[in-house]
Design a protein around this motif. Sequence first.
Motif, PDB file in Angstrom:
ATOM      1  N   VAL A  38      55.941  -1.869  38.884  1.00  0.00           N
ATOM      2  CA  VAL A  38      56.205  -0.810  37.910  1.00  0.00           C
ATOM      3  C   VAL A  38      55.793  -1.297  36.520  1.00  0.00           C
ATOM      4  N   ASP A  42      56.780   2.937  32.714  1.00  0.00           N
ATOM      5  CA  ASP A  42      57.315   3.771  33.801  1.00  0.00           C
ATOM      6  C   ASP A  42      58.738   3.414  34.217  1.00  0.00           C
ATOM      7  N   HIS A  45      61.421   6.282  33.940  1.00  0.00           N
ATOM      8  CA  HIS A  45      61.176   7.348  34.923  1.00  0.00           C
ATOM      9  C   HIS A  45      61.575   6.901  36.328  1.00  0.00           C
ATOM     10  N   VAL A  46      61.213   5.683  36.664  1.00  0.00           N
ATOM     11  CA  VAL A  46      61.531   5.156  37.998  1.00  0.00           C
ATOM     12  C   VAL A  46      63.053   5.074  38.186  1.00  0.00           C
TER      13      VAL A  46
END
Length: 272
Positions: A38, A42, A45-46
């Motif tokens: 990742v 991000d 969001h993850v």
Amino acid sequence: IPLAGVMGAPIAHSKSPQLHRHWLETYGISGFYVPMEVKAADVEHVLRTLPKMGFVGLNVTLPHKEAVLKLADQITDRARLIGAANTLTFGKDGEIHADNTDGYGFLENLRSGATDWTPSQGPAVVLGAGGAARAVIVALLDAGVPEIILTNRTRARSDQLQSDFGNRVRVMDWTQISGVLHEAQLLVNTTSLGMVGKPEMEASLDGLQAHTTVTDLVYNPLKTRLLEVAEEKGCVTVDGLGMLLHQGVPGFERWFGRRPDVTDATRAAVLG
Ligand code: SKM
């Protein structure tokens, strides 16, 4: 079926999938543990998406251990003190509980490999002042080590840790380690020196004596030059692999409902 995993960048080198899958198999638990590469951009969001997908938690490794702390809803005292988290557990509504189990893993590994080591007996010399050093120092202070002699190639970073952790931490210049080694009850390498693909440990170990327990966080190779030299001098040595195994225990228990054992079979599964 519970889902968990490890998030980092890079992630291909991580042994956590082998570790947790070995435990899932050993205890006959249906569950999944997946590696996730990742990017920093991000991470948020993850972390918002995974709980909706049935994920119960996550290990976090470099370089996201500090960033996830800012997104957490609850933070344990030790994670706050270390300034980083490696074990996240998701609540029913996706709230994020953040813990740091690296110091716990370090101490469990040390205690299982050096049964005669007693924290209160004397100072520990810690090489390095990065994230791993912070976890090790918090664990050692908590265990009752009277003094930590901290040394790093970049002096400013050790000074920062000294101001964070207080007067049981004494800072030394890297070039002067040899002169204090005879005082050490414990010597810990938290730097990446000696790791495959990195420079060798170049600190002078002349002053090292047989009464010092020596441990390295590097586990690739398992026997670093530091541990080799220490063994030649008659020191008790503990390699770094067990820290990785033990730091995984609290997460596995929280996510999959059983406290796993760290055994020779666990070591073999991760090395295999
Ligand atoms: O703190 C641990 C993390 O939980 C997992 C890991 C890994 O998979 O390589 C390394 C350490 O950062």
